[in-house]
Design a protein around this motif. Structure first.
Motif, mmCIF file in Angstrom:
data_model
loop_
_atom_site.group_PDB
_atom_site.id
_atom_site.type_symbol
_atom_site.label_atom_id
_atom_site.label_comp_id
_atom_site.label_asym_id
_atom_site.label_seq_id
_atom_site.Cartn_x
_atom_site.Cartn_y
_atom_site.Cartn_z
ATOM 1 N N GLU A 146 48.450 31.770 60.288
ATOM 2 C CA GLU A 146 48.922 32.457 59.090
ATOM 3 C C GLU A 146 48.170 33.775 58.921
ATOM 4 O OE1 GLU A 146 48.321 31.440 54.570
ATOM 5 O OE2 GLU A 146 50.115 30.366 55.305
ATOM 6 N N TYR A 147 48.912 34.793 58.494
ATOM 7 C CA TYR A 147 48.342 36.127 58.345
ATOM 8 C C TYR A 147 48.685 36.687 56.971
ATOM 9 C CZ TYR A 147 48.032 35.715 63.411
ATOM 10 O OH TYR A 147 47.761 35.269 64.684
ATOM 11 N N GLN A 148 47.817 37.553 56.464
ATOM 12 C CA GLN A 148 48.019 38.244 55.189
ATOM 13 C C GLN A 148 47.921 39.738 55.441
ATOM 14 O OE1 GLN A 148 48.134 37.094 51.454
ATOM 15 N NE2 GLN A 148 49.021 39.154 51.647
ATOM 16 N N VAL A 149 48.983 40.478 55.096
ATOM 17 C CA VAL A 149 48.951 41.934 55.179
ATOM 18 C C VAL A 149 48.989 42.523 53.776
ATOM 19 C CG1 VAL A 149 49.907 42.126 57.501
ATOM 20 C CG2 VAL A 149 51.457 41.952 55.554
ATOM 21 N N GLU A 150 48.750 43.811 53.702
ATOM 22 C CA GLU A 150 48.614 44.478 52.403
ATOM 23 C C GLU A 150 49.888 44.363 51.570
ATOM 24 O OE1 GLU A 150 47.703 48.941 50.545
ATOM 25 O OE2 GLU A 150 47.974 48.662 52.705
ATOM 26 N N VAL A 151 49.722 44.029 50.308
ATOM 27 C CA VAL A 151 50.813 43.999 49.336
ATOM 28 C C VAL A 151 50.861 45.362 48.660
ATOM 29 C CG1 VAL A 151 51.541 43.002 47.131
ATOM 30 C CG2 VAL A 151 50.725 41.510 48.972
ATOM 31 N N ARG A 152 52.026 46.048 48.761
ATOM 32 C CA ARG A 152 52.030 47.421 48.241
ATOM 33 C C ARG A 152 53.389 47.894 47.729
ATOM 34 N NH1 ARG A 152 53.091 51.794 52.267
ATOM 35 N NH2 ARG A 152 53.688 50.861 54.253
ATOM 36 N N ASP A 153 54.279 46.974 47.378
ATOM 37 C CA ASP A 153 55.570 47.440 46.866
ATOM 38 C C ASP A 153 55.660 47.383 45.349
ATOM 39 O OD1 ASP A 153 55.817 44.702 46.431
ATOM 40 O OD2 ASP A 153 57.904 44.608 47.103
ATOM 41 N N GLY A 154 54.584 46.965 44.675
ATOM 42 C CA GLY A 154 54.593 46.838 43.222
ATOM 43 C C GLY A 154 55.262 45.573 42.734
ATOM 44 N N LEU A 155 55.797 44.778 43.671
ATOM 45 C CA LEU A 155 56.482 43.532 43.326
ATOM 46 C C LEU A 155 55.830 42.322 43.980
ATOM 47 C CD1 LEU A 155 60.140 44.824 43.799
ATOM 48 C CD2 LEU A 155 58.952 44.494 41.625
ATOM 49 N N GLY A 156 54.703 42.544 44.625
ATOM 50 C CA GLY A 156 53.961 41.445 45.235
ATOM 51 C C GLY A 156 54.254 41.206 46.695
ATOM 52 N N ASN A 157 54.883 42.178 47.369
ATOM 53 C CA ASN A 157 55.258 42.006 48.770
ATOM 54 C C ASN A 157 54.673 43.117 49.639
ATOM 55 O OD1 ASN A 157 57.227 39.857 48.070
ATOM 56 N ND2 ASN A 157 58.332 41.551 47.124
#
Length: 237
Positions: free
Chosen positions: A19-30
């Protein structure tokens, strides 16, 4: 847009058991639009009417693969052709999607015809939840509508070329794409043109849909040394 276009839900995905986590940056949590859309590229080749650019994705905790991302732009009298090429220059298998995000101005009399049969319905977080015939939202082959009347941030598939035709006046602009079966269309009245904010429509060919890193739909997996590509073009008539 690489190594994924559009969104990854909550910026979390699994690949080959990890499992990986990348930066959330759309203002909607994605997560949004991959890792190279704001990168500086190197000019690696030029000739009359042609330029080739290149940049790299270096492995990180959220995306631990190394990619070479190249873009070519070829201009003739009536057409611009843009190609994107992604190569896995590291080890292991790498998940990859490609997209692009060109904006076009429009006036009060500009029309668009979208040659897609299927449109997606998105939730409040802009993740697709279901789909319907494009004709149900007034679009699809044979339906030319005023762009000013549209409010779109919508994903389409089942497309044929040209995927969209803009008619801003006494000419038409055909947008086509190759090896990219998905399309995103977005309208805004606040695009930062040089003369100030104004109307724009983004017509975005993509190789895979939103959240393909989780659904695997049309996701491309590159072994070490393998490449993938897409092209799109703008042709004036």
């Amino acid at each position: 847009l690489a190594p994924w276009p559009n969104r990854i839900e909550k910026g979390i995905y699994s690949f080959e058991g990890n499992e990986y986590q990348v930066e959330v940056r759309d203002g909607l949590g994605n997560a949004l639009h991959g890792l190279v859309d704001e990168s500086t590229a190197e000019v690696v080749e030029t000739r009359t009417g042609f330029v080739k650019l290149a940049t790299k994705v270096s492995g990180s905790s959220g995306y631990p693969w190394n990619l070479l991302v190249e873009a070519t732009f070829e201009l003739s009298a009536y057409e611009l052709v843009v190609g994107y090429f992604v190569t896995n220059v590291g080890s292991g298998n790498a998940p990859v999607g490609i997209g692009t995000h060109p904006y076009f101005p429009f006036s009060i009399d500009t029309t668009i015809e979208v040659n897609a049969d299927t449109a997606f319905v998105h939730g409040s977080d802009m993740m697709p939840v279901t789909h319907k015939p494009a004709s149900e939202i007034g679009l699809g082959p044979g339906n030319a509508v005023l762009v000013k009347d549209l409010q779109l941030d919508t994903q389409f598939t089942a497309v044929t070329n040209p995927v969209a035709t803009l008619r801003p006046g006494d000419h038409s602009l055909d947008i086509w794409h190759e090896n990219a079966p998905w399309l995103m269309i977005y309208t805004t009245d606040k695009f930062p043109w040089a003369e100030g904010p104004g109307n724009a429509i983004a017509i975005e060919p993509q190789t895979c849909p939103a959240d393909a890193f989780n659904t695997s739909e049309d996701l491309r997996v590159l072994a070490s040394g393998e490449s993938t590509w897409m092209r799109f073009g703008l042709k004036v008539r």
